[in-house]
Write a protein that holds these residues in place. Structure first.
Motif, short mmCIF file in Angstrom:
data_model
loop_
_atom_site.label_atom_id
_atom_site.label_comp_id
_atom_site.label_asym_id
_atom_site.label_seq_id
_atom_site.Cartn_x
_atom_site.Cartn_y
_atom_site.Cartn_z
N ASP A 1 -1.39 -1.95 9.50
CA ASP A 1 -2.24 -1.04 8.74
C ASP A 1 -1.41 -0.32 7.68
O ASP A 1 -0.19 -0.24 7.78
CB ASP A 1 -2.86 0.01 9.68
CG ASP A 1 -3.84 -0.61 10.66
OD1 ASP A 1 -4.44 -1.64 10.31
OD2 ASP A 1 -3.97 -0.06 11.77
N LYS A 2 -2.09 0.23 6.70
CA LYS A 2 -1.38 0.99 5.67
C LYS A 2 -1.00 2.37 6.19
O LYS A 2 -1.53 2.85 7.20
CB LYS A 2 -2.25 1.13 4.42
CG LYS A 2 -3.50 1.98 4.60
CD LYS A 2 -4.27 2.08 3.29
CE LYS A 2 -5.52 2.97 3.47
NZ LYS A 2 -6.26 3.09 2.19
N GLY A 3 -0.07 3.01 5.50
CA GLY A 3 0.30 4.38 5.82
C GLY A 3 1.32 4.50 6.94
O GLY A 3 1.88 3.52 7.43
N CYS A 4 1.55 5.74 7.33
CA CYS A 4 2.58 6.06 8.32
C CYS A 4 2.35 5.37 9.66
O CYS A 4 3.30 4.95 10.33
CB CYS A 4 2.66 7.57 8.53
SG CYS A 4 3.18 8.49 7.05
N ARG A 5 1.09 5.24 10.04
CA ARG A 5 0.78 4.61 11.33
C ARG A 5 1.30 3.17 11.37
O ARG A 5 1.88 2.72 12.36
CB ARG A 5 -0.73 4.64 11.56
CG ARG A 5 -1.15 4.14 12.94
CD ARG A 5 -2.64 4.33 13.14
NE ARG A 5 -3.02 5.72 13.03
CZ ARG A 5 -4.29 6.16 13.08
NH1 ARG A 5 -5.27 5.29 13.24
NH2 ARG A 5 -4.54 7.44 12.97
N ASP B 1 4.67 15.30 7.38
CA ASP B 1 3.38 15.95 7.66
C ASP B 1 3.62 17.19 8.53
O ASP B 1 4.55 17.94 8.27
CB ASP B 1 2.42 14.97 8.34
CG ASP B 1 2.02 13.83 7.40
OD1 ASP B 1 2.03 14.05 6.19
OD2 ASP B 1 1.70 12.74 7.89
N SER C 1 5.88 15.77 2.48
CA SER C 1 5.71 14.42 1.91
C SER C 1 6.63 14.27 0.71
O SER C 1 7.32 15.22 0.31
CB SER C 1 4.25 14.18 1.51
OG SER C 1 3.85 15.08 0.50
N GLU D 1 1.35 -2.23 4.17
CA GLU D 1 0.10 -3.00 4.22
C GLU D 1 0.24 -4.38 3.58
O GLU D 1 -0.66 -5.22 3.71
CB GLU D 1 -1.05 -2.22 3.56
CG GLU D 1 -0.83 -1.85 2.11
CD GLU D 1 -0.28 -0.44 1.96
OE1 GLU D 1 -0.67 0.24 1.00
OE2 GLU D 1 0.54 -0.04 2.82
N LYS E 1 -7.18 17.57 4.65
CA LYS E 1 -7.96 16.53 3.99
C LYS E 1 -8.55 17.00 2.67
O LYS E 1 -8.98 16.19 1.84
CB LYS E 1 -9.09 16.05 4.92
CG LYS E 1 -8.60 15.33 6.17
CD LYS E 1 -9.77 14.87 7.02
CE LYS E 1 -9.29 14.14 8.26
NZ LYS E 1 -10.42 13.70 9.11
N ILE F 1 8.55 7.52 6.53
CA ILE F 1 7.23 8.14 6.70
C ILE F 1 7.29 9.61 6.31
O ILE F 1 8.35 10.25 6.35
CB ILE F 1 6.71 8.02 8.15
CG1 ILE F 1 7.65 8.76 9.13
CG2 ILE F 1 6.54 6.57 8.56
CD1 ILE F 1 7.09 8.87 10.54
N ASP F 2 6.14 10.14 5.93
CA ASP F 2 6.02 11.57 5.65
C ASP F 2 6.24 12.37 6.93
O ASP F 2 5.95 11.89 8.02
CB ASP F 2 4.64 11.90 5.10
CG ASP F 2 4.40 11.31 3.71
OD1 ASP F 2 5.39 11.00 3.02
OD2 ASP F 2 3.23 11.16 3.34
#
Length: 281
Positions: free
Chosen positions: A27-31, A61, A82, A21, A150, A58-59
């Protein structure tokens, strides 16, 4: 970022570690990391191979179970759920024993550490079943899961929720069998959210540590010199003042030299080797 920097650069400065980010347009995170990897893969050059210079991490998941494993030359997908999942092992138990008890190094033999790890895993049935419930909900959009990825570690302390999960035990175990997922540490590290697993492990590890003074000289718990000499209230397995199970997760992350993390460092080292080879050429 600080943790990855220690894993990769503590003993040898091999790479600059940045959060995706902080790079404009992502965008932040794995995406965001996956999107960046796709762009890097698309760069055309007759002179340089972009994947020799940049690596996204990336994780894992539950991508493997969903059939959503991205493919990229400049992408490293963690082998476990993770990064937190990598801090549930014998090396961490060894570090925690040395940090939070008053014992000498010779007291913490392999038999003791393995016994503690077995006890921790044995007492983590709830997190195993809850992770199966979350995984099932992630794979089947028509399934109404009572626990999802979540939700936090704390939510599993709700008795109504834990009772619902245990009521589904037979069905969840059938689901696990179809996926060849067993109740063992290897499977826990792959299906359980890393932070939840580490928090559960930390609580169980704290319980094991607190029992050690009463078990001194029994089974795998080697007799400490104080108790062997008959000196009361001075057991060397006693915990240091102010100890709390809440200290374990962050303290565990100090074991960045763990063998379980070596593949990350090796992959970055390959990146560095490729760069130096190209410079020489």
């Amino acid at each position: 970022i600080a943790l990855y920097d220690k894993i990769v650069n503590k003993f040898k400065n091999m790479a600059e570690i940045v959060a995706i980010e902080t790079i404009e347009g992502f965008d932040k995170g794995c995406r965001g990391v996956i999107a960046a990897a796709e762009i890097i893969d698309g760069i055309q050059s007759d002179t340089y191979s972009p994947s020799n210079y940049m690596l996204g991490v990336i994780d894992r998941d539950v991508r493997e179970y969903r059939g959503e494993m991205p493919e990229s030359k400049c992408l490293l997908i963690l082998r476990l759920y993770s990064i937190e999942s990598h801090f549930v092992n014998i090396e961490v138990i060894d570090h925690i024993l040395k940090t939070f008890t008053k014992g000498t190094l010779t007291m913490f033999n392999q038999e003791l550490k393995e016994s503690i790890l077995r006890d921790c895993i044995r007492n983590m049935e709830l997190v195993y079943l809850a992770s199966l419930e979350a995984l099932r909900g992630s794979l089947d959009s028509c399934y109404s899961a009572d626990f999802s990825y979540k939700k936090s570690f704390g939510s599993l302390k709700n008795k109504n929720l834990s009772d619902k999960i245990f009521d589904k035990k037979t069905d969840l175990l059938d689901f696990a069998s179809n996926l060849s997922v067993n109740y063992d540490l290897e499977s826990l590290k792959k299906i359980c959210k890393g932070k939840v697993l580490l928090d559960f492990f930390s609580e169980e590890l704290a319980k094991s540590l607190k029992k050690l003074p009463d078990e001194c000289g029994v089974g795998a718990v080697q007799h400490c010199s104080m108790c062997a000499s008959g000196i009361d209230n001075s057991c060397m397995y006693n915990l240091v003042n102010g100890f709390s199970s809440k200290q374990i997760p962050e303290t565990s992350k100090q074991v960045y030299y763990s063998e379980e993390l070596s593949y990350i460092k090796e992959r970055v080292e390959l990146l560095s080797t490729n760069i130096n080879r190209q410079r020489v050429a």
